[in-house]
Write a protein that holds these residues in place. Sequence first.
Motif, PDB file in Angstrom:
ATOM      1  N   ARG A 129     -78.012  83.632 -21.222  1.00  0.00           N
ATOM      2  CA  ARG A 129     -78.016  82.534 -20.256  1.00  0.00           C
ATOM      3  C   ARG A 129     -78.433  83.015 -18.866  1.00  0.00           C
ATOM      4  N   MET A 130     -77.891  84.139 -18.435  1.00  0.00           N
ATOM      5  CA  MET A 130     -78.245  84.679 -17.124  1.00  0.00           C
ATOM      6  C   MET A 130     -79.734  85.033 -17.048  1.00  0.00           C
ATOM      7  N   GLN A 131     -80.270  85.556 -18.125  1.00  0.00           N
ATOM      8  CA  GLN A 131     -81.692  85.901 -18.155  1.00  0.00           C
ATOM      9  C   GLN A 131     -82.563  84.654 -18.164  1.00  0.00           C
ATOM     10  N   ARG A 132     -82.212  83.689 -19.000  1.00  0.00           N
ATOM     11  CA  ARG A 132     -83.037  82.482 -19.165  1.00  0.00           C
ATOM     12  C   ARG A 132     -83.014  81.589 -17.926  1.00  0.00           C
ATOM     13  N   LEU A 133     -81.852  81.395 -17.348  1.00  0.00           N
ATOM     14  CA  LEU A 133     -81.743  80.470 -16.224  1.00  0.00           C
ATOM     15  C   LEU A 133     -82.107  81.107 -14.889  1.00  0.00           C
ATOM     16  N   TYR A 134     -81.802  82.403 -14.727  1.00  0.00           N
ATOM     17  CA  TYR A 134     -81.918  83.021 -13.408  1.00  0.00           C
ATOM     18  C   TYR A 134     -82.759  84.290 -13.379  1.00  0.00           C
ATOM     19  N   GLN A 135     -83.324  84.666 -14.533  1.00  0.00           N
ATOM     20  CA  GLN A 135     -84.085  85.906 -14.628  1.00  0.00           C
ATOM     21  C   GLN A 135     -83.252  87.086 -14.130  1.00  0.00           C
ATOM     22  N   TRP A 136     -81.959  87.018 -14.449  1.00  0.00           N
ATOM     23  CA  TRP A 136     -81.020  88.065 -14.044  1.00  0.00           C
ATOM     24  C   TRP A 136     -80.583  88.815 -15.298  1.00  0.00           C
ATOM     25  N   HIS A 137     -81.017  90.060 -15.401  1.00  0.00           N
ATOM     26  CA  HIS A 137     -80.640  90.877 -16.557  1.00  0.00           C
ATOM     27  C   HIS A 137     -79.284  91.503 -16.299  1.00  0.00           C
ATOM     28  N   ILE A 138     -78.321  91.198 -17.175  1.00  0.00           N
ATOM     29  CA  ILE A 138     -77.013  91.827 -17.079  1.00  0.00           C
ATOM     30  C   ILE A 138     -76.705  92.545 -18.393  1.00  0.00           C
ATOM     31  N   GLU A 139     -75.870  93.546 -18.307  1.00  0.00           N
ATOM     32  CA  GLU A 139     -75.435  94.278 -19.486  1.00  0.00           C
ATOM     33  C   GLU A 139     -74.099  93.715 -19.981  1.00  0.00           C
ATOM     34  N   PRO A 140     -73.873  93.723 -21.290  1.00  0.00           N
ATOM     35  CA  PRO A 140     -72.611  93.178 -21.820  1.00  0.00           C
ATOM     36  C   PRO A 140     -71.364  93.801 -21.203  1.00  0.00           C
ATOM     37  N   GLU A 141     -71.421  95.099 -20.917  1.00  0.00           N
ATOM     38  CA  GLU A 141     -70.221  95.770 -20.408  1.00  0.00           C
ATOM     39  C   GLU A 141     -69.899  95.374 -18.966  1.00  0.00           C
ATOM     40  N   TRP A 142     -70.817  94.676 -18.302  1.00  0.00           N
ATOM     41  CA  TRP A 142     -70.539  94.222 -16.937  1.00  0.00           C
ATOM     42  C   TRP A 142     -69.558  93.051 -16.913  1.00  0.00           C
ATOM     43  N   ILE A 143     -69.363  92.391 -18.043  1.00  0.00           N
ATOM     44  CA  ILE A 143     -68.567  91.166 -18.092  1.00  0.00           C
ATOM     45  C   ILE A 143     -67.091  91.504 -18.295  1.00  0.00           C
ATOM     46  N   VAL A 144     -66.253  90.981 -17.401  1.00  0.00           N
ATOM     47  CA  VAL A 144     -64.801  91.088 -17.527  1.00  0.00           C
ATOM     48  C   VAL A 144     -64.268  89.671 -17.704  1.00  0.00           C
ATOM     49  N   TYR A 145     -63.628  89.404 -18.832  1.00  0.00           N
ATOM     50  CA  TYR A 145     -63.131  88.054 -19.117  1.00  0.00           C
ATOM     51  C   TYR A 145     -61.779  87.834 -18.434  1.00  0.00           C
ATOM     52  N   LEU A 146     -61.602  86.598 -17.936  1.00  0.00           N
ATOM     53  CA  LEU A 146     -60.409  86.225 -17.178  1.00  0.00           C
ATOM     54  C   LEU A 146     -59.891  84.868 -17.642  1.00  0.00           C
ATOM     55  N   PRO A 147     -58.595  84.625 -17.514  1.00  0.00           N
ATOM     56  CA  PRO A 147     -58.037  83.328 -17.903  1.00  0.00           C
ATOM     57  C   PRO A 147     -58.145  82.282 -16.794  1.00  0.00           C
ATOM     58  N   GLY A 148     -59.017  82.491 -15.842  1.00  0.00           N
ATOM     59  CA  GLY A 148     -59.215  81.553 -14.744  1.00  0.00           C
ATOM     60  C   GLY A 148     -59.970  82.225 -13.628  1.00  0.00           C
ATOM     61  N   LEU A 149     -60.656  81.422 -12.824  1.00  0.00           N
ATOM     62  CA  LEU A 149     -61.452  81.999 -11.756  1.00  0.00           C
ATOM     63  C   LEU A 149     -60.613  82.389 -10.544  1.00  0.00           C
ATOM     64  N   VAL A 150     -59.541  81.643 -10.270  1.00  0.00           N
ATOM     65  CA  VAL A 150     -58.719  81.950  -9.102  1.00  0.00           C
ATOM     66  C   VAL A 150     -58.111  83.343  -9.195  1.00  0.00           C
ATOM     67  N   CYS A 151     -57.679  83.744 -10.388  1.00  0.00           N
ATOM     68  CA  CYS A 151     -57.132  85.096 -10.508  1.00  0.00           C
ATOM     69  C   CYS A 151     -58.230  86.131 -10.241  1.00  0.00           C
ATOM     70  N   GLY A 152     -59.491  85.783 -10.531  1.00  0.00           N
ATOM     71  CA  GLY A 152     -60.586  86.681 -10.222  1.00  0.00           C
ATOM     72  C   GLY A 152     -60.746  86.899  -8.723  1.00  0.00           C
ATOM     73  N   ILE A 153     -60.573  85.838  -7.944  1.00  0.00           N
ATOM     74  CA  ILE A 153     -60.624  85.960  -6.484  1.00  0.00           C
ATOM     75  C   ILE A 153     -59.516  86.889  -5.994  1.00  0.00           C
ATOM     76  N   ASN A 154     -58.314  86.670  -6.525  1.00  0.00           N
ATOM     77  CA  ASN A 154     -57.192  87.499  -6.100  1.00  0.00           C
ATOM     78  C   ASN A 154     -57.339  88.942  -6.558  1.00  0.00           C
ATOM     79  N   LEU A 155     -57.885  89.155  -7.751  1.00  0.00           N
ATOM     80  CA  LEU A 155     -58.129  90.520  -8.219  1.00  0.00           C
ATOM     81  C   LEU A 155     -59.170  91.220  -7.355  1.00  0.00           C
TER      82      LEU A 155
END
Length: 399
Positions: free
Chosen positions: A85-111
């Motif tokens: 999706r990141m590549q197709r929509l934004y031409q942004w190549h990301i690696e799978p290991e870059w992704i950290v899954y979270l149970p909500g976005l607000v906790c991501g801000i606080n982290l």
Amino acid sequence: MQPAKSDSSAHPQPDPLFDQHIDRSRSNSIKWQKYQGRDVLPMWVADSDFKVPQAITDALHSHVDHGIFGYGSAPIALTELIVERMQRLYQWHIEPEWIVYLPGLVCGINLAVRSVCGEEQGVACPSPIYPPFRSSAKLAKRPLSKLPVLLDDQRWLMSLDEKALLPDTRLLLFCNPLNPGGTVYRRDELDAVANFAKQQDLIVCSDEIHCDLLLEPDCQHIPFASLNEDAAQRSITLIAPSKTFNIAGLGASMAIIPNPTLRREFVRAKAGIVPDVNVLAYTAAQAAYEHGQPWLDRQLAYLKQNKATVEQAINSMPYLTLHPIEGTYLAWIDATALPVPSPFKFFEQAGVGLSPGADFGNPGFVRLNFACRHQTLLDALGRMEKAVTTLQQEEMAKQ
């Protein structure tokens, strides 16, 4: 101005998929429970009143029918969908290991705050801004610098003034599309933010949760981290299908962190405190990204009609101003000319429950969520119009 009697010949008929009436008053919805038993239309917290794509419901039914809900992990297929999706929509190549899954976005801000900033290091964010930006610094007991959001040719933009930064500021909390305000940042504007971050040696946590909700044809979402390698290495990008597909209550969000050191510290701050994403949330997120685009296209068309209705109606009312909304389904309404102590309380008494601007940093504003049935929106605007017109007449009678 009579928003409830709009000329149907001048506007396309609303999509019946999104125009159906769904009673949420007894569905454990904080949005609707807030005013339960009162004649107040809830137009505040940012969840929509739309049923999710059928593919999400079907996937959840399949998982529920299996009957076992043990511990799970991120499906490989979901990670592959995000990378694609990141590549197709934004031409942004990301690696799978870059992704950290979270149970909500607000906790991501606080982290981000707790993993990036030492005890004496500060946080900067736009102001006004989504309330968890402000509270994240307070909860972590970190100093907060506020970068004023100002009008620039009818668009709300964060000022880039190094004088507004407190000493030893380490993290910039950024938001694109902007909540509130609805601005979708152009490439040159993002480049300016990236240059500012580089000059001030700031890590940038970019909240891009509304990136799928663009309402103007000339707008394009550009992930901050996709600008250049320096931006990528100083970035934490937060995304989620929650606003896009109305699955916020399930809780599946993602942080994309290219820099291995930043990612390691982020994961370390998460460990033992932030729970893993639950298995049903993974199921919903995968179905959304895999099958949800046709539904999203129809939702965007519906939201564009609602946006046009809101902009025309608000700007026809006395005292109120609404600048063009480029993204999100949230209208940031300037009520500073309204001769009342609290615009929020004034409209609440008129039967419309908005988000108070004070929560975002400007008590003279209110935020209206227009991701709802068109008739509900017309009813709310009609109540607002009646309230401000009556007030105007009363003020004129005093003169």
